[in-house]
Design a protein around this motif. Sequence first.
Motif, PDB file in Angstrom:
ATOM      1  N   SER A  46      10.671  42.899  -7.478  1.00 20.91           N
ATOM      2  CA  SER A  46      11.865  43.165  -6.901  1.00 20.91           C
ATOM      3  C   SER A  46      11.706  42.998  -5.389  1.00 20.91           C
ATOM      4  CB  SER A  46      12.489  44.419  -7.341  1.00 20.91           C
ATOM      5  OG  SER A  46      11.859  45.757  -6.918  1.00 20.91           O
ATOM      6  N   ARG A  47      12.784  42.604  -4.830  1.00 21.54           N
ATOM      7  CA  ARG A  47      12.972  42.550  -3.326  1.00 21.54           C
ATOM      8  C   ARG A  47      14.423  42.658  -2.909  1.00 21.54           C
ATOM      9  NH1 ARG A  47       9.963  36.944  -1.073  1.00 21.54           N
ATOM     10  NH2 ARG A  47      10.362  38.217   0.859  1.00 21.54           N
ATOM     11  N   GLU A  48      14.574  43.011  -1.738  1.00 22.29           N
ATOM     12  CA  GLU A  48      15.840  43.227  -0.851  1.00 22.29           C
ATOM     13  C   GLU A  48      16.120  42.068  -0.032  1.00 22.29           C
ATOM     14  OE1 GLU A  48      17.517  45.975  -1.692  1.00 22.29           O
ATOM     15  OE2 GLU A  48      15.797  46.688  -2.879  1.00 22.29           O
ATOM     16  N   GLY A  49      17.433  41.665  -0.282  1.00 22.27           N
ATOM     17  CA  GLY A  49      17.950  40.765   0.659  1.00 22.27           C
ATOM     18  C   GLY A  49      19.268  41.118   1.138  1.00 22.27           C
ATOM     19  N   HIS A  50      20.338  40.196   1.675  1.00 25.09           N
ATOM     20  CA  HIS A  50      21.657  40.313   1.861  1.00 25.09           C
ATOM     21  C   HIS A  50      22.337  39.062   1.417  1.00 25.09           C
ATOM     22  CE1 HIS A  50      20.092  43.577   4.649  1.00 25.09           C
ATOM     23  NE2 HIS A  50      21.148  43.775   4.823  1.00 25.09           N
ATOM     24  N   ALA A  51      23.555  39.514   0.702  1.00 27.97           N
ATOM     25  CA  ALA A  51      24.309  38.506   0.067  1.00 27.97           C
ATOM     26  C   ALA A  51      24.905  37.720   0.929  1.00 27.97           C
ATOM     27  CB  ALA A  51      25.298  39.066  -1.102  1.00 27.97           C
ATOM     28  N   LEU A  52      25.158  36.230   0.744  1.00 28.71           N
ATOM     29  CA  LEU A  52      25.685  35.302   1.560  1.00 28.71           C
ATOM     30  C   LEU A  52      26.948  35.042   0.858  1.00 28.71           C
ATOM     31  CD1 LEU A  52      23.044  32.967   2.768  1.00 28.71           C
ATOM     32  CD2 LEU A  52      23.738  34.960   3.858  1.00 28.71           C
ATOM     33  N   ASP A  53      27.332  35.627  -0.231  1.00 29.35           N
ATOM     34  CA  ASP A  53      28.778  35.218  -1.049  1.00 29.35           C
ATOM     35  C   ASP A  53      29.080  36.390  -1.694  1.00 29.35           C
ATOM     36  OD1 ASP A  53      28.253  32.068  -0.576  1.00 29.35           O
ATOM     37  OD2 ASP A  53      26.597  32.637  -1.625  1.00 29.35           O
ATOM     38  N   ARG A 100      24.139  33.448  -3.049  1.00 27.33           N
ATOM     39  CA  ARG A 100      23.026  33.101  -2.232  1.00 27.33           C
ATOM     40  C   ARG A 100      22.742  34.318  -1.669  1.00 27.33           C
ATOM     41  NH1 ARG A 100      24.976  29.208   1.944  1.00 27.33           N
ATOM     42  NH2 ARG A 100      26.918  30.564   1.528  1.00 27.33           N
ATOM     43  N   VAL A 101      21.414  34.567  -1.729  1.00 26.54           N
ATOM     44  CA  VAL A 101      20.809  35.809  -0.974  1.00 26.54           C
ATOM     45  C   VAL A 101      19.710  35.448  -0.069  1.00 26.54           C
ATOM     46  CG1 VAL A 101      19.569  38.050  -1.285  1.00 26.54           C
ATOM     47  CG2 VAL A 101      21.146  37.165  -3.019  1.00 26.54           C
ATOM     48  N   ARG A 102      19.967  36.150   1.359  1.00 20.44           N
ATOM     49  CA  ARG A 102      18.879  35.663   2.342  1.00 20.44           C
ATOM     50  C   ARG A 102      17.874  36.888   2.460  1.00 20.44           C
ATOM     51  NH1 ARG A 102      21.693  34.640   6.752  1.00 20.44           N
ATOM     52  NH2 ARG A 102      21.342  32.375   6.411  1.00 20.44           N
ATOM     53  N   LEU A 103      16.469  36.417   2.242  1.00 23.06           N
ATOM     54  CA  LEU A 103      15.572  37.525   2.095  1.00 23.06           C
ATOM     55  C   LEU A 103      15.067  38.142   3.618  1.00 23.06           C
ATOM     56  CD1 LEU A 103      13.406  36.160  -0.532  1.00 23.06           C
ATOM     57  CD2 LEU A 103      15.127  37.825  -0.735  1.00 23.06           C
ATOM     58  N   SER A 104      14.329  38.885   3.723  1.00 18.06           N
ATOM     59  CA  SER A 104      13.633  39.335   5.336  1.00 18.06           C
ATOM     60  C   SER A 104      13.174  38.362   5.946  1.00 18.06           C
ATOM     61  CB  SER A 104      13.116  40.583   5.274  1.00 18.06           C
ATOM     62  OG  SER A 104      11.841  40.409   4.238  1.00 18.06           O
ATOM     63  N   ASN A 105      12.598  37.196   4.993  1.00 22.50           N
ATOM     64  CA  ASN A 105      11.853  36.138   5.895  1.00 22.50           C
ATOM     65  C   ASN A 105      12.578  35.015   6.120  1.00 22.50           C
ATOM     66  OD1 ASN A 105      11.896  35.173   3.437  1.00 22.50           O
ATOM     67  ND2 ASN A 105       9.878  34.841   2.939  1.00 22.50           N
TER      68      ASN A 105
END
Length: 239
Positions: A200-207, A216-221
């Motif tokens: 599992s990883r964390e990210g931020h939703a773009l939609d 779409r989810v943008r990851l920390s990288n």
Amino acid sequence: MPGPLFHHIARFVVSLALLAMAPAVAAAGQPAADAAEAPAVSAVRAFLLERAGGLGDSVAVEVRSPSAHLPPCVAPEVFMPGRGQKPWGRVSVGVRCGEQQRRVRYMQARVTVTGRYWVSAGELPAGTPIRAGMLSAEQGDLSRLPANAVLERDRIVGQEAARPLPAGTVIQSHQLRKPALVERRQAVTLVAGGEGFRISREGHALDDGALGGRVRVRLSNREVVTAQVTGPGRARVMF
């Protein structure tokens, strides 16, 4: 020479004879067409009653009789032409006639299905989560409703109003949407897994995304991946 009284009586007798013959002439002509078309009309009515049965509380079928110039329809076999034609309202049905079903004719009918449908009990602003108490049941001819009317209350409750709905609006499918479980810029937990592993990883939703929808989810990288929403703030990576 016969007198005027004789001629008067003769005309009276002829008139009575013509009146007596008239029903026989009508009986010899009209029922022949009716008898020829009765099997086809009966078959169409039975076919449509079966197709529309269970769609509402009551069903009525009115079949338009075909032209009297057509030959009798032997062993009629009824079918619904085309695809997606609803078995209510004004419908056109095909009838194959003859022992080898080679002759085909088309007949028109009107099917009235009376049943329950749902309208908004009050005004519903866009984005309102719809609860059972926000709906009101109406009774009427279902064939006269909009094509996308939703007849099952369970398919409405739990959805959101996709646009403002005035009171008394017949609820239609395009007026509804699933509530968003992931919102744009929201922190999302991404899960990926396979046989014998799970990460599992964390990210931020773009939609914004509803249950089962893709976001779409943008990851920390800064990498962007596509994921399927599985719950509030959670999504599964699509491979």
